[in-house]
Design an enzyme around this catalytic site. Structure first.
Site, PDB file in Angstrom:
ATOM      1  N   ASP A 148      83.536   5.611  16.987  1.00 52.45           N
ATOM      2  CA  ASP A 148      83.938   4.324  17.553  1.00 52.45           C
ATOM      3  C   ASP A 148      85.456   4.185  17.455  1.00 52.45           C
ATOM      4  O   ASP A 148      86.018   4.237  16.362  1.00 52.45           O
ATOM      5  CB  ASP A 148      83.255   3.188  16.789  1.00 52.45           C
ATOM      6  CG  ASP A 148      83.397   1.850  17.483  1.00 52.45           C
ATOM      7  OD1 ASP A 148      84.335   1.696  18.296  1.00 52.45           O
ATOM      8  OD2 ASP A 148      82.587   0.966  17.221  1.00 52.45           O
TER       9      ASP A 148
ATOM     10  N   LYS B 205      91.071  -2.363  19.551  1.00 52.26           N
ATOM     11  CA  LYS B 205      92.048  -3.422  19.279  1.00 52.26           C
ATOM     12  C   LYS B 205      92.875  -3.077  18.049  1.00 52.26           C
ATOM     13  O   LYS B 205      92.346  -2.607  17.040  1.00 52.26           O
ATOM     14  CB  LYS B 205      91.338  -4.757  19.067  1.00 52.26           C
ATOM     15  CG  LYS B 205      90.656  -5.256  20.320  1.00 52.26           C
ATOM     16  CD  LYS B 205      89.993  -6.588  20.083  1.00 52.26           C
ATOM     17  CE  LYS B 205      89.306  -7.043  21.351  1.00 52.26           C
ATOM     18  NZ  LYS B 205      88.557  -8.280  21.162  1.00 52.26           N
TER      19      LYS B 205
ATOM     20  N   ASP C 287      87.393  10.336  23.390  1.00 48.20           N
ATOM     21  CA  ASP C 287      87.917  10.081  24.727  1.00 48.20           C
ATOM     22  C   ASP C 287      88.902   8.908  24.718  1.00 48.20           C
ATOM     23  O   ASP C 287      89.308   8.429  25.753  1.00 48.20           O
ATOM     24  CB  ASP C 287      86.787   9.842  25.719  1.00 48.20           C
ATOM     25  CG  ASP C 287      85.837   8.747  25.288  1.00 48.20           C
ATOM     26  OD1 ASP C 287      86.059   8.138  24.217  1.00 48.20           O
ATOM     27  OD2 ASP C 287      84.859   8.492  26.004  1.00 48.20           O
TER      28      ASP C 287
END
Length: 94
Positions: A26, A30, A62
Site C-alpha cells: 500500500d 498522501k 507502481d
C-alpha cells in the site's frame, strides 16, 4: 491478514528466510500518511536480521513516490545490502 513485523518476530528465527517478495505494498499516497508505509529504513534493517546470507529481497510497486522512498531507504541501508542491478527486475541481496 495481520502485521508482517509481528509475524517475523513471533515465528521466524535469525537468518531463516532466503527470499522476501514485497509486491505492491500500500503506497499511502498522501504525504501525511507516508509514516504508515511498510518499506522504510527501520523495516529494511529488520529484514537483515531474518534474511540469510545471499538472500534476496524482491520489491515491486507502481507508485513513483513510493519507489523513490524505497530507493532512498535502500541507499541508506547500502552497507547491509548489495544492489544487483537497476533494471525493472532488480533485486537487492543481503
Amino acid at each position: 491478514h495481520g502485521n508482517v513485523i509481528q509475524f517475523l518476530d513471533e515465528y521466524c528465527s535469525h537468518e531463516s528466510i532466503s527470499e522476501f517478495f514485497i509486491l505492491f505494498p500500500d503506497p499511502w499516497p498522501k504525504k501525511r500518511h507516508f509514516k504508515r508505509r511498510l518499506i522504510n529504513d527501520t523495516f529494511l534493517k529488520k529484514l537483515t536480521y531474518y534474511l540469510n546470507k545471499g538472500g534476496l529481497i524482491h520489491i515491486a510497486s507502481d507508485s513513483k513516490s513510493y519507489i523513490s522512498s524505497i530507493l532512498i531507504s535502500a541507499y541508506k541501508a547500502r552497507k547491509d545490502y548489495k544492489w544487483i542491478n537497476q533494471q525493472k527486475n532488480s533485486s537487492v541481496v543481503c
